[in-house]
Design a protein around this motif. Structure first.
Motif, PDB file in Angstrom:
ATOM      1  N   CYS A   1      -2.440   7.892  10.233  1.00  0.00           N
ATOM      2  CA  CYS A   1      -2.025   7.517   8.988  1.00  0.00           C
ATOM      3  C   CYS A   1      -3.066   6.958   8.087  1.00  0.00           C
ATOM      4  O   CYS A   1      -3.953   5.666   8.634  1.00  0.00           O
ATOM      5  CB  CYS A   1      -1.030   6.344   9.682  1.00  0.00           C
ATOM      6  SG  CYS A   1      -0.157   5.196   8.629  1.00  0.00           S
ATOM      7  N   TYR A   2      -3.152   6.755   6.962  1.00  0.00           N
ATOM      8  CA  TYR A   2      -4.435   6.785   5.581  1.00  0.00           C
ATOM      9  C   TYR A   2      -4.209   5.772   5.016  1.00  0.00           C
ATOM     10  O   TYR A   2      -2.513   5.921   4.586  1.00  0.00           O
ATOM     11  CB  TYR A   2      -5.015   7.813   6.233  1.00  0.00           C
ATOM     12  CG  TYR A   2      -5.788   8.511   6.577  1.00  0.00           C
ATOM     13  CD1 TYR A   2      -7.147   8.687   6.546  1.00  0.00           C
ATOM     14  CD2 TYR A   2      -5.341   9.419   7.360  1.00  0.00           C
ATOM     15  CE1 TYR A   2      -8.061   9.073   7.488  1.00  0.00           C
ATOM     16  CE2 TYR A   2      -6.518  10.151   8.418  1.00  0.00           C
ATOM     17  CZ  TYR A   2      -7.547   9.977   7.953  1.00  0.00           C
ATOM     18  OH  TYR A   2      -8.473  10.829   8.925  1.00  0.00           O
ATOM     19  N   ILE A   3      -4.270   4.771   4.592  1.00  0.00           N
ATOM     20  CA  ILE A   3      -4.365   4.301   3.669  1.00  0.00           C
ATOM     21  C   ILE A   3      -4.583   4.922   1.779  1.00  0.00           C
ATOM     22  O   ILE A   3      -5.575   5.444   2.287  1.00  0.00           O
ATOM     23  CB  ILE A   3      -4.850   2.634   3.499  1.00  0.00           C
ATOM     24  CG1 ILE A   3      -4.181   1.823   4.450  1.00  0.00           C
ATOM     25  CG2 ILE A   3      -4.464   2.068   2.153  1.00  0.00           C
ATOM     26  CD1 ILE A   3      -4.796   0.921   4.378  1.00  0.00           C
TER      27      ILE A   3
ATOM     28  N   THR B   1       3.562   6.070   9.812  1.00  0.00           N
ATOM     29  CA  THR B   1       4.013   5.683   8.594  1.00  0.00           C
ATOM     30  C   THR B   1       5.091   4.706   9.197  1.00  0.00           C
ATOM     31  O   THR B   1       4.933   3.782   9.398  1.00  0.00           O
ATOM     32  CB  THR B   1       4.664   5.839   7.636  1.00  0.00           C
ATOM     33  OG1 THR B   1       3.135   6.712   6.609  1.00  0.00           O
ATOM     34  CG2 THR B   1       4.883   5.341   6.392  1.00  0.00           C
TER      35      THR B   1
ATOM     36  N   VAL C   1       1.188  -1.144  -0.277  1.00  0.00           N
ATOM     37  CA  VAL C   1      -0.328  -0.133   0.237  1.00  0.00           C
ATOM     38  C   VAL C   1       0.737   1.513   0.147  1.00  0.00           C
ATOM     39  O   VAL C   1       1.871   0.983   0.068  1.00  0.00           O
ATOM     40  CB  VAL C   1      -1.026   0.018   1.596  1.00  0.00           C
ATOM     41  CG1 VAL C   1      -2.017  -1.280   1.081  1.00  0.00           C
ATOM     42  CG2 VAL C   1       0.086  -0.365   2.108  1.00  0.00           C
ATOM     43  N   SER C   2       0.374   2.247  -0.722  1.00  0.00           N
ATOM     44  CA  SER C   2       1.591   3.603   0.235  1.00  0.00           C
ATOM     45  C   SER C   2      -0.155   4.364   1.327  1.00  0.00           C
ATOM     46  O   SER C   2      -0.831   4.290   1.259  1.00  0.00           O
ATOM     47  CB  SER C   2       0.647   4.613  -1.457  1.00  0.00           C
ATOM     48  OG  SER C   2       1.916   4.075  -2.184  1.00  0.00           O
ATOM     49  N   LEU C   3       0.889   4.775   1.879  1.00  0.00           N
ATOM     50  CA  LEU C   3       0.323   5.230   3.442  1.00  0.00           C
ATOM     51  C   LEU C   3       1.005   7.715   2.944  1.00  0.00           C
ATOM     52  O   LEU C   3       1.877   7.407   3.188  1.00  0.00           O
ATOM     53  CB  LEU C   3       0.861   4.339   4.453  1.00  0.00           C
ATOM     54  CG  LEU C   3       0.378   3.610   4.840  1.00  0.00           C
ATOM     55  CD1 LEU C   3       1.929   3.134   6.170  1.00  0.00           C
ATOM     56  CD2 LEU C   3      -0.385   2.958   4.540  1.00  0.00           C
TER      57      LEU C   3
ATOM     58  N   LEU D   1      -9.057  -3.846   3.203  1.00  0.00           N
ATOM     59  CA  LEU D   1      -8.541  -2.697   4.037  1.00  0.00           C
ATOM     60  C   LEU D   1      -9.063  -2.167   2.115  1.00  0.00           C
ATOM     61  O   LEU D   1      -9.375  -2.191   1.667  1.00  0.00           O
ATOM     62  CB  LEU D   1      -7.148  -2.254   3.507  1.00  0.00           C
ATOM     63  CG  LEU D   1      -6.495  -3.387   5.044  1.00  0.00           C
ATOM     64  CD1 LEU D   1      -4.992  -3.183   5.180  1.00  0.00           C
ATOM     65  CD2 LEU D   1      -7.739  -2.516   5.874  1.00  0.00           C
TER      66      LEU D   1
ATOM     67  N   ILE E   1      -3.311   0.908  -2.797  1.00  0.00           N
ATOM     68  CA  ILE E   1      -3.761  -0.230  -2.359  1.00  0.00           C
ATOM     69  C   ILE E   1      -3.196  -0.956  -4.325  1.00  0.00           C
ATOM     70  O   ILE E   1      -3.905  -0.208  -4.992  1.00  0.00           O
ATOM     71  CB  ILE E   1      -4.661  -0.585  -2.077  1.00  0.00           C
ATOM     72  CG1 ILE E   1      -5.447   0.020  -0.340  1.00  0.00           C
ATOM     73  CG2 ILE E   1      -4.813  -2.545  -1.715  1.00  0.00           C
ATOM     74  CD1 ILE E   1      -6.790  -0.610  -0.242  1.00  0.00           C
TER      75      ILE E   1
ATOM     76  N   GLN F   1      -9.279   1.778   0.841  1.00  0.00           N
ATOM     77  CA  GLN F   1      -8.776   3.578  -0.260  1.00  0.00           C
ATOM     78  C   GLN F   1      -9.452   4.115   0.570  1.00  0.00           C
ATOM     79  O   GLN F   1     -10.295   4.784   0.950  1.00  0.00           O
ATOM     80  CB  GLN F   1      -8.685   4.302  -1.381  1.00  0.00           C
ATOM     81  CG  GLN F   1      -7.485   5.588  -1.791  1.00  0.00           C
ATOM     82  CD  GLN F   1      -7.709   5.642  -2.792  1.00  0.00           C
ATOM     83  OE1 GLN F   1      -8.816   5.626  -3.310  1.00  0.00           O
ATOM     84  NE2 GLN F   1      -6.772   6.692  -3.468  1.00  0.00           N
TER      85      GLN F   1
ATOM     86  N   ILE G   1      -5.205   3.577  10.276  1.00  0.00           N
ATOM     87  CA  ILE G   1      -4.655   2.903  10.606  1.00  0.00           C
ATOM     88  C   ILE G   1      -4.983   3.610  12.111  1.00  0.00           C
ATOM     89  O   ILE G   1      -4.432   4.142  12.413  1.00  0.00           O
ATOM     90  CB  ILE G   1      -3.402   1.789   9.517  1.00  0.00           C
ATOM     91  CG1 ILE G   1      -3.812   1.775   8.145  1.00  0.00           C
ATOM     92  CG2 ILE G   1      -3.299   1.227  10.815  1.00  0.00           C
ATOM     93  CD1 ILE G   1      -2.335   1.306   8.184  1.00  0.00           C
TER      94      ILE G   1
ATOM     95  N   ALA H   1      -3.037  -5.666   1.555  1.00  0.00           N
ATOM     96  CA  ALA H   1      -3.804  -5.709   1.671  1.00  0.00           C
ATOM     97  C   ALA H   1      -5.201  -4.741   1.220  1.00  0.00           C
ATOM     98  O   ALA H   1      -6.258  -5.543   1.486  1.00  0.00           O
ATOM     99  CB  ALA H   1      -3.594  -4.251   1.936  1.00  0.00           C
TER     100      ALA H   1
END
Length: 374
Positions: free
Chosen positions: A301-303, A334, A281-283, A317, A306, A319, A323, A312
């Motif tokens: 911290c957000y996703i 992160t 994922v990118s956080l 999980l 994906i 977008q 978390i 994920a």
């Protein structure tokens, strides 16, 4: 339901001299930008840094190296100059903006494999390598890893002088240290000497915690990717950062070579690190003070992206999930997520709690190999 803001990646701007941080650690690749009628010189990028702890091995003996010419003769030809070019459309009034970077590298095989820092080659559209005899080669990136700040590049050459690898695990505080690199991007082959000041310095640079060697050998912009050698002329570290507070010198850092060897081998074989578990994922770390108009959203911290069929994604999980906890540890950034991942291996199943639509959701994630992104 209101859609969360479009998150933007953190950006660190080049600086010419002063860096204002709690403890300022800078990455050491030199940068020069130019466009039609424009020229500027930037020697380093600032970074958010914290020094967490120190665990030193003690050495009560005194070691002084007064003449290192024989040592340098053994290892100097294994260190190369690296120059890079990166093109960006940006917002320049001159159209496309081209930036040039300068760093160093260390030859690790006679057939042209060279280790350097990820931040030296990241984003480069072209690479050139110059050896100590003045020969210039075009180079290509074989693999890179932002988490360890290591990269491997390749030139088409044979019979290059490869460095002899030392054992950084047996270093003691006070052992001699010799740095060879390309400071300022124009002084290739520069040699500076000092000692090992700390062997297990925990440094966090741009949310990546690294265990680095510390040395008082003079380190400057352009030294990134260069070699740190011991009194036998064996490679013990890859230089990557220095302390940048005004008036402070003698605090340089290098990636220890022994734990780096497995990463380097993976980069040579696979182009990325495949043994490290990841969420794919990118956080994004959101705080109300960096998105003023969106301050109604919770800090955390957000996703934000994906990878399809990644760990994920398979766990369900989504977008914009925030978390809350991971492996029973509270998550605020992160770096918290990365610290949890470092404790696990591919195939482990871990619980994560996220907030979605004001509801807490618990999922189980089976960790997969990391998917390398550029």
């Amino acid at each position: 339901m209101q859609t969360p803001p479009e998150f933007r990646s953190k950006k660190y701007v080049p600086v010419r001299n002063k860096i204002i941080t709690t403890v300022g650690i800078i990455l050491l690749s030199g940068v020069v930008g130019f466009g039609a009628g424009y020229a500027g010189s930037h020697l380093s990028n600032n970074a958010n840094v914290t020094i967490q702890q120190q665990t030193n091995k003690s050495n009560f003996g005194t070691v002084q190296v007064s003449d290192v010419s024989d040592i340098v003769e053994k290892c100097k030809d294994s260190v190369v100059e690296i120059t890079t070019e990166s093109a960006s459309s940006g917002n320049s009034i001159f159209g496309q903006y081209v930036s040039q970077g300068a760093g160093s590298g260390v030859i690790i095989s006679k057939d042209g494999y060279i280790v350097t820092n990820n931040h030296v080659v990241s984003g480069a559209t072209s690479l050139k390598v110059t050896t100590t005899d003045g020969t210039e080669y075009d180079a290509s990136v074989v693999g890179k890893d932002s988490q360890t700040d290591l990269a491997v590049i390749k030139v088409d050459a044979n019979n290059l002088q490869a460095a002899t690898l030392g054992d950084s695990d047996i270093l003691q505080v006070g052992d001699p240290a010799i740095a060879i690199g390309n400071p300022l991007g124009e002084l290739g082959g520069t040699v500076t000497t000092g000692i090992i000041s700390a062997t297990d310095r925990q440094i966090t640079i741009d949310d990546e915690t690294m265990t680095l060697l510390q040395t008082d050998a003079a380190i400057n912009p352009g030294n990134s990717g260069g070699g740190l050698f011991n009194a036998d002329g064996n490679l013990i570290g890859i230089v990557n950062a220095k302390e940048s507070s005004t008036g402070i010198e003698g605090l340089g850092f290098a990636i220890p070579i022994t734990p780096a060897q497995d990463i380097i081998t993976e980069l040579m074989q696979n182009g990325s690190v495949t043994s490290r578990p990841a969420l794919n994922v990118s956080l994004y770390d959101y705080t109300s003070n960096n998105q003023g108009q969106y301050s109604k959203y919770e800090d955390g911290c957000y996703i934000v992206q994906i990878v399809k069929n990644g760990a994920a994604d398979k766990a369900g999980l989504k977008q914009n999930d925030r978390i809350l906890s991971f492996d029973s540890e509270q998550i605020q950034s992160t770096s918290d997520v990365k610290n949890v991942l470092k404790k696990h291996k591919i195939g482990d199943t871990i619980k994560m709690v996220v907030e979605r639509d004001s509801k807490k959701i618990t999922v189980e994630i089976t960790l997969q190999a990391q998917t390398q992104t550029n």
